[in-house]
Write a protein that holds these residues in place. Structure first.
Motif, PDB file in Angstrom:
ATOM      1  N   LEU A  38     -42.740  27.351   3.147  1.00  0.00           N
ATOM      2  CA  LEU A  38     -43.789  26.916   2.232  1.00  0.00           C
ATOM      3  C   LEU A  38     -43.229  26.461   0.883  1.00  0.00           C
ATOM      4  O   LEU A  38     -43.995  26.207  -0.053  1.00  0.00           O
ATOM      5  CB  LEU A  38     -44.789  28.058   1.994  1.00  0.00           C
ATOM      6  CG  LEU A  38     -45.599  28.521   3.201  1.00  0.00           C
ATOM      7  CD1 LEU A  38     -46.494  29.700   2.830  1.00  0.00           C
ATOM      8  CD2 LEU A  38     -46.443  27.383   3.774  1.00  0.00           C
ATOM      9  N   ALA A  40     -41.868  28.217  -1.289  1.00  0.00           N
ATOM     10  CA  ALA A  40     -42.366  29.191  -2.258  1.00  0.00           C
ATOM     11  C   ALA A  40     -41.307  30.241  -2.540  1.00  0.00           C
ATOM     12  O   ALA A  40     -40.579  30.670  -1.643  1.00  0.00           O
ATOM     13  CB  ALA A  40     -43.635  29.860  -1.737  1.00  0.00           C
ATOM     14  N   TYR A 219     -44.537  27.534  -6.425  1.00  0.00           N
ATOM     15  CA  TYR A 219     -44.126  26.441  -5.541  1.00  0.00           C
ATOM     16  C   TYR A 219     -42.876  25.796  -6.121  1.00  0.00           C
ATOM     17  O   TYR A 219     -42.906  25.190  -7.197  1.00  0.00           O
ATOM     18  CB  TYR A 219     -45.235  25.391  -5.419  1.00  0.00           C
ATOM     19  CG  TYR A 219     -44.829  24.227  -4.534  1.00  0.00           C
ATOM     20  CD1 TYR A 219     -44.731  24.390  -3.153  1.00  0.00           C
ATOM     21  CD2 TYR A 219     -44.513  22.993  -5.080  1.00  0.00           C
ATOM     22  CE1 TYR A 219     -44.335  23.338  -2.339  1.00  0.00           C
ATOM     23  CE2 TYR A 219     -44.122  21.931  -4.274  1.00  0.00           C
ATOM     24  CZ  TYR A 219     -44.037  22.114  -2.901  1.00  0.00           C
ATOM     25  OH  TYR A 219     -43.626  21.069  -2.097  1.00  0.00           O
ATOM     26  N   LYS A 251     -48.884  23.019   1.386  1.00  0.00           N
ATOM     27  CA  LYS A 251     -48.030  24.204   1.323  1.00  0.00           C
ATOM     28  C   LYS A 251     -48.483  25.144   0.205  1.00  0.00           C
ATOM     29  O   LYS A 251     -48.581  26.361   0.404  1.00  0.00           O
ATOM     30  CB  LYS A 251     -46.567  23.797   1.088  1.00  0.00           C
ATOM     31  CG  LYS A 251     -45.869  23.196   2.298  1.00  0.00           C
ATOM     32  CD  LYS A 251     -44.419  22.884   1.967  1.00  0.00           C
ATOM     33  CE  LYS A 251     -43.673  22.351   3.177  1.00  0.00           C
ATOM     34  NZ  LYS A 251     -42.243  22.090   2.877  1.00  0.00           N
ATOM     35  N   TRP A 252     -48.730  24.568  -0.960  1.00  0.00           N
ATOM     36  CA  TRP A 252     -49.119  25.422  -2.075  1.00  0.00           C
ATOM     37  C   TRP A 252     -50.503  26.008  -1.858  1.00  0.00           C
ATOM     38  O   TRP A 252     -50.756  27.169  -2.190  1.00  0.00           O
ATOM     39  CB  TRP A 252     -49.074  24.654  -3.392  1.00  0.00           C
ATOM     40  CG  TRP A 252     -49.546  25.504  -4.533  1.00  0.00           C
ATOM     41  CD1 TRP A 252     -50.609  25.296  -5.356  1.00  0.00           C
ATOM     42  CD2 TRP A 252     -48.978  26.752  -4.949  1.00  0.00           C
ATOM     43  NE1 TRP A 252     -50.740  26.320  -6.257  1.00  0.00           N
ATOM     44  CE2 TRP A 252     -49.748  27.232  -6.028  1.00  0.00           C
ATOM     45  CE3 TRP A 252     -47.887  27.503  -4.518  1.00  0.00           C
ATOM     46  CZ2 TRP A 252     -49.475  28.422  -6.677  1.00  0.00           C
ATOM     47  CZ3 TRP A 252     -47.607  28.698  -5.154  1.00  0.00           C
ATOM     48  CH2 TRP A 252     -48.393  29.151  -6.220  1.00  0.00           C
ATOM     49  N   THR A 255     -50.115  28.942   0.351  1.00  0.00           N
ATOM     50  CA  THR A 255     -49.510  30.053  -0.390  1.00  0.00           C
ATOM     51  C   THR A 255     -50.541  30.740  -1.277  1.00  0.00           C
ATOM     52  O   THR A 255     -50.609  31.972  -1.341  1.00  0.00           O
ATOM     53  CB  THR A 255     -48.349  29.534  -1.261  1.00  0.00           C
ATOM     54  OG1 THR A 255     -47.393  28.872  -0.433  1.00  0.00           O
ATOM     55  CG2 THR A 255     -47.652  30.685  -1.979  1.00  0.00           C
ATOM     56  N   PHE A 282     -46.663  37.147   4.770  1.00  0.00           N
ATOM     57  CA  PHE A 282     -45.932  35.957   5.199  1.00  0.00           C
ATOM     58  C   PHE A 282     -45.228  36.123   6.547  1.00  0.00           C
ATOM     59  O   PHE A 282     -44.248  35.437   6.803  1.00  0.00           O
ATOM     60  CB  PHE A 282     -44.894  35.579   4.130  1.00  0.00           C
ATOM     61  CG  PHE A 282     -45.476  35.329   2.768  1.00  0.00           C
ATOM     62  CD1 PHE A 282     -46.339  34.271   2.539  1.00  0.00           C
ATOM     63  CD2 PHE A 282     -45.160  36.163   1.690  1.00  0.00           C
ATOM     64  CE1 PHE A 282     -46.864  34.032   1.276  1.00  0.00           C
ATOM     65  CE2 PHE A 282     -45.686  35.927   0.428  1.00  0.00           C
ATOM     66  CZ  PHE A 282     -46.545  34.856   0.222  1.00  0.00           C
ATOM     67  N   GLN A 285     -44.978  32.828   8.436  1.00  0.00           N
ATOM     68  CA  GLN A 285     -44.162  31.775   7.821  1.00  0.00           C
ATOM     69  C   GLN A 285     -42.692  32.181   7.708  1.00  0.00           C
ATOM     70  O   GLN A 285     -41.826  31.317   7.610  1.00  0.00           O
ATOM     71  CB  GLN A 285     -44.703  31.455   6.423  1.00  0.00           C
ATOM     72  CG  GLN A 285     -46.106  30.860   6.413  1.00  0.00           C
ATOM     73  CD  GLN A 285     -47.180  31.908   6.635  1.00  0.00           C
ATOM     74  OE1 GLN A 285     -46.918  33.109   6.550  1.00  0.00           O
ATOM     75  NE2 GLN A 285     -48.389  31.459   6.946  1.00  0.00           N
TER      76      GLN A 285
END
Length: 354
Positions: A38, A40, A219, A251-252, A255, A282, A285
């Motif tokens: 992600l 992140a 991010y 993606k953000w 998250t 997570f 992910q």
């Protein structure tokens, strides 16, 4: 919670195909992590004994103690990003009942040493009493309007860096979000929580203990400077699910949604290590964790430092500060009281002139 070995703790993937054995960060430690699928990266923290000692030094009313505790959690999350031996200072100045908060995070003096954190709050008892009789208190009510200043002090020979954001009827977490949006322009999600829990002491008696916890996630695409700083660090990870291409916005958004599911009780639960919390968030992910940074509640005040400051005052100024023949100075951070005799300064001046 004391640090211990976790057996076969998965850190990523839906299955247990890849697991890791590692020592849990435990209380009073900031744990950096990355969710590379992600883009992140972030830090998670649980504060226990260090926070409890810090708060109990001052005997604050509960609303003030809770507000200061969240400020300490935020200072730990932000200060632990320092890449140099310096100090991070979080300070609020407002017109509210809690009109001043100062939190200092001092980076470790050596690679394996703990970081030091200290804090205090100033409050208006009359305003606080008026608020508590009027309605249920929120952090925004307590703080009122003013500013949140975040300062990086890199040492006596370096320039200070300071960012300031308005506190306009918002809490600390929301003000920090505004800071990152305006100053750093980095998509950021912060969750903060504190609780007063009943625990058993060594004698088996029940006692109230302050805990705090928080998660900061940002991010940071792979090509960014911040991402490159952690890309080559040793870390523990597990398998990740293969995912199709996602845009940066997607993606953000994913998250943010995941981070928003964190409950306050999870952040302060002494039976839920941050590693397990990150896995809950997570596991699909894949999450990578890095060595934790331990924290300790420690004040940097000393009699020598205060003597040096008072020695810079004029004799008239020191005479005006006398109380029962002595100058007494109380450290706002740790409540330590230092007493000085006027003779000490005259003797020191006489020694220097010889």
């Amino acid at each position: 919670m004391s640090s211990k070995t976790a057996k076969q703790q998965p850190l990523g993937g839906k299955t247990n195909r890849q697991t890791a054995i590692f020592s849990l960060a435990g209380d009073d430690a900031v744990l950096p992590f990355a969710v590379e699928s992600l883009s992140a990266r972030g830090r998670a923290v649980q504060l226990g004994p260090a926070l409890d000692r810090l708060i109990k030094r001052h005997n604050y009313p509960e609303p003030v103690a809770a507000t200061l505790a969240e400020a300490v959690v935020l200072a730990a999350l932000l200060g632990s990003s320092l890449k140099f031996q310096g100090k991070f200072i979080l300070q609020t100045q407002t017109d509210g009942a809690v009109n001043l908060i100062v939190c200092d995070y001092a980076a470790p003096a050596a690679p394996d040493a703990p970081a030091a954190i200290r804090a205090y709050a100033r409050f208006d008892a009359a305003k606080l009493a008026q608020l508590t009789t009027a309605k249920a208190l929120s952090q925004a009510d307590l703080l009122g309007k003013g500013s949140l200043a975040l300062t990086l002090d890199q040492g006596p020979h370096m320039q200070l860096y300071q960012g300031i954001v308005a506190l306009e009827g918002t809490g600390l977490g929301e003000a920090a979000h505004q800071y990152f949006a305006q100053s750093e322009q980095i998509p950021t999600k912060i969750r903060l929580a504190t609780a007063l829990l009943s625990t058993r002491n060594a004698a088996g008696d029940w006692q109230a203990a302050r805990r705090g916890g928080g998660v900061l996630v940002q991010y940071l695409p792979q090509g960014s400077h911040e991402a490159r700083q952690t890309a080559d660090k040793p870390g523990k990870t597990g398998s990740t699910e293969e995912a199709g291409p996602q845009s940066a916005q997607d993606k953000w958004r994913e998250t943010e949604i995941l981070a928003a599911t964190i409950e306050d009780a999870e952040l302060t639960d002494p039976q839920l290590p941050v590693e397990q919390l990150l896995y809950r968030l997570f596991h699909q992910q894949g999450v990578r964790i890095f060595p934790p940074q331990k924290l300790e509640e420690k004040c940097s005040c000393s009699r020598e430092k205060l003597f040096h400051i008072l020695a810079g005052f004029s004799e008239e100024e020191r005479q005006m500060s006398l109380e029962d023949g002595k100058i007494q100075v109380k450290c706002e951070f740790c409540s330590a009281v230092y007493a000085f005799s006027p003779d000490e300064f005259s003797k020191s001046a006489a020694t220097k002139t010889k």
